[in-house]
Design an enzyme around this catalytic site. Sequence first.
Site, mmCIF file in Angstrom:
data_model
loop_
_atom_site.group_PDB
_atom_site.id
_atom_site.type_symbol
_atom_site.label_atom_id
_atom_site.label_comp_id
_atom_site.label_asym_id
_atom_site.label_seq_id
_atom_site.Cartn_x
_atom_site.Cartn_y
_atom_site.Cartn_z
ATOM 1 N N SER A 56 0.850 -1.185 0.000
ATOM 2 C CA SER A 56 0.000 0.000 0.000
ATOM 3 C C SER A 56 0.882 1.231 0.000
ATOM 4 C CB SER A 56 -0.891 0.003 1.251
ATOM 5 O OG SER A 56 -1.482 1.265 1.474
ATOM 6 N N TYR A 96 -2.857 -0.320 10.245
ATOM 7 C CA TYR A 96 -2.824 -0.680 8.828
ATOM 8 C C TYR A 96 -1.442 -0.398 8.238
ATOM 9 C CZ TYR A 96 -4.217 -0.901 3.915
ATOM 10 O OH TYR A 96 -4.316 -1.234 2.592
#
Length: 259
Positions: A143, A156
């Site tokens: 990501s 995250y």
Amino acid sequence: MAGYNLKDKSAIITGGASGIGRAIALNFAANGAHVHILELAHEHALQTVEEIQSNGGKASAHQCNVASHEEVKQVVDTIAGGQTIHILVNNAGIAHVGNLEKTSEEALDNLYNVNVKGVYNCMFACISHMKNSGGGVILNMASVASSVGIADRFAYSMSKGAVLTMTYSVAKDYIGDNIRCNSISPGRVHTPFVDGFLAKNYPGKEEEMFQKLSKSQPIGRMGTPEEIADLALFLCSDKAGFITGTDYPIDGGYIKLNS
């Protein structure tokens, strides 16, 4: 995509029932791969399989919790018993919103078990089969949060940072076994998760917030699952045979143009 032939190759795709994973599964199958979807939501996986098969492709669904070492090993060994595993795409993952103080121990453990341990479990289960068959390709879904700070994404970011560095480590350790390992770092992508997140957190203001999130990408919009799938297809094809140990941002300019 013309020229990116996966004929006679088998690909394991985790989280392949929706969003980016579904787009990758459809793309790979359309380009000749036998797709094996590992998915906790088995009914949704079967729907993706049915769509692939209705278009003449090959696909199978396997109910599996990627956070379970034994479940993953059993499923992967079963697949490997019938055909060579050429490709592994670690796409399954979960999200979390919150800074350090708003991240409970339970939430942190949950993110770790799926996003970090899940990737480890799948690579661990596949790596020996790839070595024994002469090579393979591993693609991990990282990501933009792996590389830059994003507000309220503590857990995250932790998990996706681990995905990035695991990618580098595996690429280094197994290059001599003809195993390539790369990662993709998407920015915001319009998936069903985004729609659900907006409906839950901004009822009545979904469209307004969607536009706001879209404009946070320098290019002015979110990405599509199909755009991520096209990059995945390239990186898992023989066309990318000289590429390993590399992360590919696909983020509408987010990392470079927001810094």
